[in-house]
Motif scaffolding. Sequence first.
Motif, short mmCIF file in Angstrom:
data_model
loop_
_atom_site.label_atom_id
_atom_site.label_comp_id
_atom_site.label_asym_id
_atom_site.label_seq_id
_atom_site.Cartn_x
_atom_site.Cartn_y
_atom_site.Cartn_z
N LYS B 52 0.84 -1.22 0.00
CA LYS B 52 0.00 0.00 0.00
C LYS B 52 0.86 1.25 0.00
N GLY B 55 2.50 2.05 -3.10
CA GLY B 55 1.59 2.66 -4.07
C GLY B 55 1.46 1.88 -5.37
N GLN B 57 0.02 0.09 -8.30
CA GLN B 57 -1.31 0.05 -8.93
C GLN B 57 -1.36 -1.12 -9.88
N SER B 65 -5.38 0.25 -6.59
CA SER B 65 -4.32 0.00 -5.60
C SER B 65 -4.26 -1.48 -5.23
N THR B 66 -3.09 -2.08 -5.44
CA THR B 66 -2.94 -3.51 -5.20
C THR B 66 -3.03 -3.85 -3.71
N MET B 68 -4.55 -2.23 -1.42
CA MET B 68 -5.95 -2.04 -1.01
C MET B 68 -6.77 -3.28 -1.39
N LYS B 69 -6.57 -3.75 -2.61
CA LYS B 69 -7.29 -4.93 -3.09
C LYS B 69 -7.02 -6.13 -2.18
N THR B 217 1.46 -7.04 -12.39
CA THR B 217 1.27 -6.59 -11.01
C THR B 217 2.04 -7.51 -10.05
N ARG B 233 9.14 3.94 -5.00
CA ARG B 233 8.62 5.28 -5.27
C ARG B 233 9.64 6.20 -5.94
N LYS B 239 1.72 9.84 -7.73
CA LYS B 239 0.49 9.04 -7.68
C LYS B 239 0.62 7.70 -8.40
N SER B 240 1.56 7.58 -9.31
CA SER B 240 1.73 6.35 -10.09
C SER B 240 3.18 5.89 -10.06
#
Lengths: 156, 431
Positions: B52, B55, B57, B65-66, B68-69, B217, B233, B239-240
Motif C-alpha cells: 500500500k 503505491g 497500482q 491499488s494492489t 488495497m485490493k 502486477t 517510489r 500518484k503512479s
Amino acid sequence: MVISKQTRSKIDAVIAKYPQARGALLPALHLVQDEYGHVSKECAVEIAEIFEIRPVEVMEVLTFYNLFFDSPQAKHHVYVCTNLPCSLRGARGLLRQLESQLGIKAPGETSDGRIFLGHEECLGACGYAPMMRVDGQYHEVLDIEKAKRILDSLGE
Amino acid sequence: MLETPYVTNYLTEHFGEEDYPTIEGYERVGGYRAARKALTEMSPDEVIELVKIAGLQGRGGAGFSTGMKWSFMPKDTDRPKYLVCNADESEPGSFKDRILLERGSHQMLEGILIAAWATGASTTFIYIRGEYAYPADQMERAIGEAYAKGYLGENVMGTGFRHDVRVTRGAGAYICGEETGLLESLEGKKGQPRKKPPFPAQYGAFGMPTTVNNVETFSHVPHIVEKGANWFRSFGTEKSPGTTVFGVSGHVVRPGLYELPLGTMLSEIVFEHAGGVPGGRKVKGVIPGGMSMSILPAGQLDVPMANEFLHERKTMLGTGGIIVMDETTCMVRVASVISYFFRDESCGQCTQCREGTGWINKIVDRIERGAGEEEDLEVLLDVAGKMEGQTICAFADAAAWPIQGLLRHFSDDFAEHVRQRKCPFAESFEL
C-alpha cells in the motif's frame, strides 16, 4: 464410449486439481480436442456424463469459445491477425495474398480440406506485426515471402 | 521467440539471459530472497501495508491499488481463499504479459507466493489465454521447478505455509480478461461477467474469497519486498509509482517493448525510444493504453504516461499498449477495425452492448463505404453514450470510448467520407 482411456484418465487427473469438478471442463475440452481435432456431439455427451451436467451445458461452453470446434476441421489452421496494430502494418494485404496463393476466400478451407485460412483477433504480438498463428505456433514479423514459405512447408 | 525489451529496468533487466527462466538462473540473480523475507520476517498485514505504502497500482488496465485490493480479503474465515493471476492478455496493442510469463516466470511466481502469504490464499489459479501455448508450457515448467525446490506445496520454504499453483488455459474469448468473466470461465462456464457486488473478495472463484491480479502486477511485488517502498517510489510519479512495460506498435521505426517509469512522456516513447514514424511521415494519432482507450491527436502527445495526467485528456493508461498511426491513416477505417472487434467479442449478455456494438460497426462501415449520412455521426455518439456505464461489465465502455475519442478528435475524417461519398484516404492502411 468414444473418449479414449488415456484421455479419460487425463481428464480425471485434472478434475482432482480443482475445488469443483466443473473447473476442469475447459481443460477436458482441450484434451478431447487435442486427441480428435474437434469435440464431436458424442464426445460432448460423454463429457457431460463425466461432469454430471447436461449435454447442453457442454455445448454452451463449447460454442462460446473460439478455440473449440464442434465439427471436423482442416488438417492445418492458418490465422492471420487483422486487429488494428497488425492491420496498420499490412496484415490485410498479407491475408489477401495468402487467399490468392491458396485460391480460397478467408475464412475458408482448400477443396482438399488440407488448409483452413482465416483471420483472428489480437494475439498479443502487436510489436511483431504482421503475424499469423499456424497450427498453434506463432510466426511473427512476416512478409509475403516468409508467409508463403511457411505455408509451403506444411505437411500433407 | 520474443525479442527482449529495447529498454529494460528492474522487471526485465535479466530477460536477455538464457537461464533466467529456470529456477537456477533466477536464484543466481537473487530470486526468491524476497519471498523468504516475507514469509519468515513479515506478517501478512505488514506485507499488505508495504505494498500500500509503495503505491503499486494494478497493471491490468484499471490501475486500482494492489495493497488495497489485498486488504479486502476477509481475515477471519474458515473458507479457503484463492488468488487468480489474470494472464488472459488480449487487449489489442498489449503484449507485455507474454514476455513476463515466458522470461519472468519465476519473478511472477515469487510475486504470487508473497501475495498468497499476504492474503492467506491456499491456491493460485493462473488463467492464461488459450493462444499462449508456449507461455503456458513455460509456466508449467517453472511451477514444477518451484514444487521440486519446496517453494510451493505443503510446506513452503519450511515455514509450514501451504500454497498450490495451477495453470488453466482459456479458449479464445477477450471477455475472459474481465475479472468476473475470467472467474466464470475458470469454473468451466461461458465467460459472461458477473454482477458486482458481491465483489470477488467476498464471492470469487468457486464461490470463495478471491483476489485477481494481473501478471505484471505480481511481477513488481518481489522487488518492493526486497528493496522497499521508498525505492519503488523513486520510479514514476507521486500518484503512479514504479515502472511499466510499454508495448509500442503500429507506424513506428522500432515497435516492441520498453520498460520505463510511469509518467514518461508519451512523445518521448513514440519519437525517441520507438524512433518515430518511418519514412519521414508525421503522426496523426496515438492510442495510449490499448485499443479500449481513447485516441490522442498528434498535438496532444506531450503528456506523461500516468492516469492522473491521461485522465485530463479523457483517456487512460490502460495496459500501456501504445498504438501509433501516421498521417496516411483513415480514422474511419480505424473505427471500423475497432468496432468489428468489439462486435465480435461482446459476450451477448447485456442488450446495450450486444446490440450497440453491432450498430456502431454497421454505421461505421456504411460511412467508410461512402454510404453514410450526416446524421450518422450523431447516431454513433448517441449509441455509444447509451452503452457507456449501462452494462454489467466495462466491456461496453471499452467499446464506446474509442469511438467517442475518434469522433472527438477526428470528426472531419468522418464528415469528409459523408461529403465525398467515398473514403478520401487512398494511402491509408488496407481494410
